[in-house]
Design a protein around this motif. Sequence first.
Motif, PDB file in Angstrom:
ATOM      1  N   VAL A  10       0.890  -1.075  -0.132  1.00 43.74           N
ATOM      2  CA  VAL A  10      -0.062  -0.020   0.206  1.00 43.74           C
ATOM      3  C   VAL A  10       0.762   1.346   0.175  1.00 43.74           C
ATOM      4  O   VAL A  10       1.854   1.247   0.909  1.00 43.74           O
ATOM      5  CB  VAL A  10      -0.918  -0.023   1.122  1.00 43.74           C
ATOM      6  N   VAL A  11       0.597   2.135  -0.816  1.00 45.99           N
ATOM      7  CA  VAL A  11       1.627   3.224  -1.203  1.00 45.99           C
ATOM      8  C   VAL A  11       0.819   4.479  -0.584  1.00 45.99           C
ATOM      9  O   VAL A  11      -0.194   4.888  -1.290  1.00 45.99           O
ATOM     10  CB  VAL A  11       1.840   3.373  -2.475  1.00 45.99           C
ATOM     11  N   GLY A  12       1.273   4.912   0.484  1.00 42.73           N
ATOM     12  CA  GLY A  12       0.362   6.137   1.074  1.00 42.73           C
ATOM     13  C   GLY A  12      -0.227   5.824   2.333  1.00 42.73           C
ATOM     14  O   GLY A  12      -1.067   4.720   2.485  1.00 42.73           O
ATOM     15  N   GLY A  13       0.031   6.552   3.473  1.00 38.87           N
ATOM     16  CA  GLY A  13      -0.416   6.126   4.658  1.00 38.87           C
ATOM     17  C   GLY A  13      -1.403   7.133   5.393  1.00 38.87           C
ATOM     18  O   GLY A  13      -1.543   7.490   6.524  1.00 38.87           O
ATOM     19  N   GLY A  14      -2.277   7.675   4.436  1.00 38.13           N
ATOM     20  CA  GLY A  14      -3.479   8.508   4.832  1.00 38.13           C
ATOM     21  C   GLY A  14      -4.682   7.296   5.203  1.00 38.13           C
ATOM     22  O   GLY A  14      -4.421   5.983   5.407  1.00 38.13           O
ATOM     23  N   LEU A  15      -5.732   8.172   5.208  1.00 34.11           N
ATOM     24  CA  LEU A  15      -6.757   7.105   5.695  1.00 34.11           C
ATOM     25  C   LEU A  15      -7.331   5.970   4.838  1.00 34.11           C
ATOM     26  O   LEU A  15      -7.487   4.896   5.132  1.00 34.11           O
ATOM     27  CB  LEU A  15      -8.235   8.037   5.682  1.00 34.11           C
ATOM     28  N   ALA A  16      -7.264   6.134   3.513  1.00 31.06           N
ATOM     29  CA  ALA A  16      -7.593   5.078   2.555  1.00 31.06           C
ATOM     30  C   ALA A  16      -6.538   3.951   2.708  1.00 31.06           C
ATOM     31  O   ALA A  16      -6.584   2.829   2.734  1.00 31.06           O
ATOM     32  CB  ALA A  16      -7.389   5.554   1.002  1.00 31.06           C
ATOM     33  N   GLY A  17      -4.924   4.425   2.946  1.00 33.27           N
ATOM     34  CA  GLY A  17      -3.910   3.528   2.915  1.00 33.27           C
ATOM     35  C   GLY A  17      -4.014   2.596   4.241  1.00 33.27           C
ATOM     36  O   GLY A  17      -3.718   1.517   4.255  1.00 33.27           O
ATOM     37  N   LEU A  18      -4.280   3.556   5.285  1.00 32.00           N
ATOM     38  CA  LEU A  18      -4.351   2.735   6.876  1.00 32.00           C
ATOM     39  C   LEU A  18      -5.338   1.590   6.837  1.00 32.00           C
ATOM     40  O   LEU A  18      -5.253   0.800   7.281  1.00 32.00           O
ATOM     41  CB  LEU A  18      -4.443   3.813   7.705  1.00 32.00           C
ATOM     42  N   ILE A  19      -6.675   2.186   6.348  1.00 34.31           N
ATOM     43  CA  ILE A  19      -7.727   1.153   6.403  1.00 34.31           C
ATOM     44  C   ILE A  19      -7.696  -0.050   5.588  1.00 34.31           C
ATOM     45  O   ILE A  19      -7.800  -0.936   6.175  1.00 34.31           O
ATOM     46  CB  ILE A  19      -8.994   2.128   5.935  1.00 34.31           C
ATOM     47  N   SER A  20      -7.114   0.066   4.348  1.00 35.06           N
ATOM     48  CA  SER A  20      -7.017  -0.989   3.416  1.00 35.06           C
ATOM     49  C   SER A  20      -5.708  -1.962   4.160  1.00 35.06           C
ATOM     50  O   SER A  20      -5.985  -3.113   4.148  1.00 35.06           O
ATOM     51  CB  SER A  20      -6.553  -0.508   2.256  1.00 35.06           C
ATOM     52  N   SER A  21      -4.765  -1.362   4.673  1.00 38.90           N
ATOM     53  CA  SER A  21      -3.955  -2.283   5.084  1.00 38.90           C
ATOM     54  C   SER A  21      -4.394  -3.117   6.428  1.00 38.90           C
ATOM     55  O   SER A  21      -3.967  -4.037   6.592  1.00 38.90           O
ATOM     56  CB  SER A  21      -2.574  -1.361   5.429  1.00 38.90           C
ATOM     57  N   ILE A  22      -5.063  -2.316   7.306  1.00 33.97           N
ATOM     58  CA  ILE A  22      -5.581  -2.856   8.435  1.00 33.97           C
ATOM     59  C   ILE A  22      -6.418  -3.994   8.143  1.00 33.97           C
ATOM     60  O   ILE A  22      -6.471  -5.241   8.602  1.00 33.97           O
ATOM     61  CB  ILE A  22      -6.246  -1.979   9.250  1.00 33.97           C
ATOM     62  N   CYS A  23      -7.589  -3.928   7.198  1.00 31.33           N
ATOM     63  CA  CYS A  23      -8.277  -4.893   6.769  1.00 31.33           C
ATOM     64  C   CYS A  23      -7.791  -6.048   6.019  1.00 31.33           C
ATOM     65  O   CYS A  23      -8.186  -7.124   6.285  1.00 31.33           O
ATOM     66  CB  CYS A  23      -9.400  -4.063   5.981  1.00 31.33           C
ATOM     67  N   LEU A  24      -6.822  -5.846   5.443  1.00 30.29           N
ATOM     68  CA  LEU A  24      -5.933  -6.864   4.756  1.00 30.29           C
ATOM     69  C   LEU A  24      -5.278  -7.696   5.808  1.00 30.29           C
ATOM     70  O   LEU A  24      -5.497  -8.947   5.788  1.00 30.29           O
ATOM     71  CB  LEU A  24      -5.059  -6.505   3.741  1.00 30.29           C
ATOM     72  N   GLN A  25      -4.720  -7.068   6.642  1.00 33.88           N
ATOM     73  CA  GLN A  25      -3.910  -7.822   7.681  1.00 33.88           C
ATOM     74  C   GLN A  25      -4.768  -8.683   8.378  1.00 33.88           C
ATOM     75  O   GLN A  25      -4.449  -9.573   8.911  1.00 33.88           O
ATOM     76  CB  GLN A  25      -3.160  -6.934   8.147  1.00 33.88           C
ATOM     77  N   ARG A  26      -5.895  -7.997   8.706  1.00 36.09           N
ATOM     78  CA  ARG A  26      -6.809  -8.778   9.723  1.00 36.09           C
ATOM     79  C   ARG A  26      -7.547  -9.940   9.220  1.00 36.09           C
ATOM     80  O   ARG A  26      -7.996 -10.785  10.019  1.00 36.09           O
ATOM     81  CB  ARG A  26      -7.755  -7.706  10.655  1.00 36.09           C
ATOM     82  N   THR A  27      -7.480  -9.972   7.961  1.00 37.04           N
ATOM     83  CA  THR A  27      -8.087 -11.287   7.297  1.00 37.04           C
ATOM     84  C   THR A  27      -6.912 -12.194   7.002  1.00 37.04           C
ATOM     85  O   THR A  27      -7.226 -12.966   6.226  1.00 37.04           O
ATOM     86  CB  THR A  27      -8.933 -10.841   6.181  1.00 37.04           C
ATOM     87  N   GLY A  28      -5.428 -11.998   7.253  1.00 36.93           N
ATOM     88  CA  GLY A  28      -4.422 -12.805   7.036  1.00 36.93           C
ATOM     89  C   GLY A  28      -3.574 -12.552   5.567  1.00 36.93           C
ATOM     90  O   GLY A  28      -2.961 -13.322   5.453  1.00 36.93           O
ATOM     91  N   ILE A  29      -4.039 -11.310   5.098  1.00 37.99           N
ATOM     92  CA  ILE A  29      -3.300 -11.067   3.949  1.00 37.99           C
ATOM     93  C   ILE A  29      -2.190  -9.921   4.272  1.00 37.99           C
ATOM     94  O   ILE A  29      -2.592  -8.944   4.747  1.00 37.99           O
ATOM     95  CB  ILE A  29      -4.263 -10.518   2.658  1.00 37.99           C
ATOM     96  N   GLN A  30      -0.722 -10.489   4.105  1.00 42.34           N
ATOM     97  CA  GLN A  30       0.154  -9.615   4.588  1.00 42.34           C
ATOM     98  C   GLN A  30       0.120  -8.413   3.873  1.00 42.34           C
ATOM     99  O   GLN A  30       0.260  -8.261   2.691  1.00 42.34           O
ATOM    100  CB  GLN A  30       1.507 -10.239   4.472  1.00 42.34           C
ATOM    101  N   ALA A  31       0.127  -7.209   4.513  1.00 39.64           N
ATOM    102  CA  ALA A  31       0.073  -5.978   3.864  1.00 39.64           C
ATOM    103  C   ALA A  31       1.379  -5.156   4.252  1.00 39.64           C
ATOM    104  O   ALA A  31       2.006  -5.118   5.595  1.00 39.64           O
ATOM    105  CB  ALA A  31      -0.925  -5.009   4.469  1.00 39.64           C
ATOM    106  N   CYS A  32       1.848  -4.513   3.494  1.00 40.36           N
ATOM    107  CA  CYS A  32       3.156  -3.556   3.823  1.00 40.36           C
ATOM    108  C   CYS A  32       2.866  -2.097   3.308  1.00 40.36           C
ATOM    109  O   CYS A  32       2.210  -1.988   2.165  1.00 40.36           O
ATOM    110  CB  CYS A  32       4.416  -3.958   2.986  1.00 40.36           C
ATOM    111  N   LEU A  33       2.993  -1.237   4.097  1.00 39.37           N
ATOM    112  CA  LEU A  33       2.459   0.140   4.099  1.00 39.37           C
ATOM    113  C   LEU A  33       3.733   1.176   3.772  1.00 39.37           C
ATOM    114  O   LEU A  33       4.753   0.717   4.532  1.00 39.37           O
ATOM    115  CB  LEU A  33       1.372   0.637   5.045  1.00 39.37           C
ATOM    116  N   ILE A  34       3.881   2.132   2.918  1.00 37.33           N
ATOM    117  CA  ILE A  34       4.974   3.069   2.796  1.00 37.33           C
ATOM    118  C   ILE A  34       4.399   4.317   2.750  1.00 37.33           C
ATOM    119  O   ILE A  34       3.577   4.629   1.937  1.00 37.33           O
ATOM    120  CB  ILE A  34       5.449   2.598   1.292  1.00 37.33           C
ATOM    121  N   GLU A  35       4.819   5.117   3.686  1.00 33.22           N
ATOM    122  CA  GLU A  35       4.515   6.312   3.818  1.00 33.22           C
ATOM    123  C   GLU A  35       5.912   7.340   3.802  1.00 33.22           C
ATOM    124  O   GLU A  35       7.008   7.190   4.576  1.00 33.22           O
ATOM    125  CB  GLU A  35       3.629   6.683   5.137  1.00 33.22           C
TER     126      GLU A  35
END
Length: 375
Positions: A10-35
């Motif tokens: 996930v490129v960008g750690g604003g609201l959309a980036g943080l929400i998407s990475s949290i939702c993915l991670q909580r379902t077992g899909i590894q998310a890497c976020l870059i801000e």
Amino acid sequence: MDKKKNQVIVVGGGLAGLISSICLQRTGIQACLIEKKQYPFHRVCGEYISKEVAPFLKRLNLYPEHLNPSELTHFNLSDIKGNVAKVDLPLGGFGVSRYAFDEFLYEKALECGVEIFTNTEVTDIQFKNDVFTVHLKTGNSLQAEFVINAYGKRSKLDKEFNRNFIKKRSPFMGVKYHAKVDFPKDVIGLYNFKGGYCGVSHVEGNTVNICYLTKRENLKKHKSIADMEKEFLFENPILKEIFEGSVFLFDKPEVINEISFEQKSTIENHMLMTGDTAGLITPLCGNGMAMAIHSGYLASCSIIKFYNSSENRRKKIETDYRKNWEKNFSNRLWVGRKTQNLFGNQFRSSLAIKFVKAFPLLAKKLIQQTHGEVF
């Protein structure tokens, strides 16, 4: 950083980036976020969130209750001369600073296991042989199966991707302050001035957000932002009183240039675009934060839904996300672009005031057109 292949970057750690990475991670899909910045930091933003997203945030334990957000239930609109029309907000909203809310979501992302790189800038993203390579300013690179772009209104990446909207110069700039000033805690105000409009509302901690959109040519005529404000914003007596009564909390205002409201694509070279990266609603509609949260969620849902598909999973993900994005946001953005023409001009803004006063129910329906359903 090594070149291991991530599941989703996930490129960008604003609201959309943080929400998407949290939702993915909580379902077992590894998310890497870059801000590219370090939390916490300020952003040019109206800092009003429609309550359409409140139930979703509460279900995921992501509602910032501890920050005591302001409760916003009324909308005040003025023309350039300070004539005011008032209407109740159909859903209502809450006010919270990006400085505090983004940091809260950042901590939640770390807590659930999202790998986060801050102070890290992405310079380019390439797609080859069904794999993304994300190039960093450091010279390193990362690889991923999927990429979600959530880097905001405008970025150097838009030029790298040769996106259509970036080819047109935008005349708009945004300016934001935080201040201590006497202003009703339940009101979000939108006040016109020549060539722009200014939103005013409370966030947490008895702090008021003052954020306005103006044309860059207004600043070119003056030596400073303060001088520009005295000529243009102070023509509206409401804004003059607010600014002169404010104790400003920043050493200098936050500023962003060339804000574009042109149409954007939701998919670019197989990357999912979210939040302002996918489409920016005009600030007068005051709903960009809710749209960012919702679009981040939709992007994660499309990946989660088809991640384990044996055939055409990428095409299925892209089709599903595009369809859901259009369903939820395309009409809002269209209404916002059309409504934008009513503001920043004395004649048109006066007509808007008369309309709201004469037809408050229709005015509420227009507001609803720029907001979504509770989800």
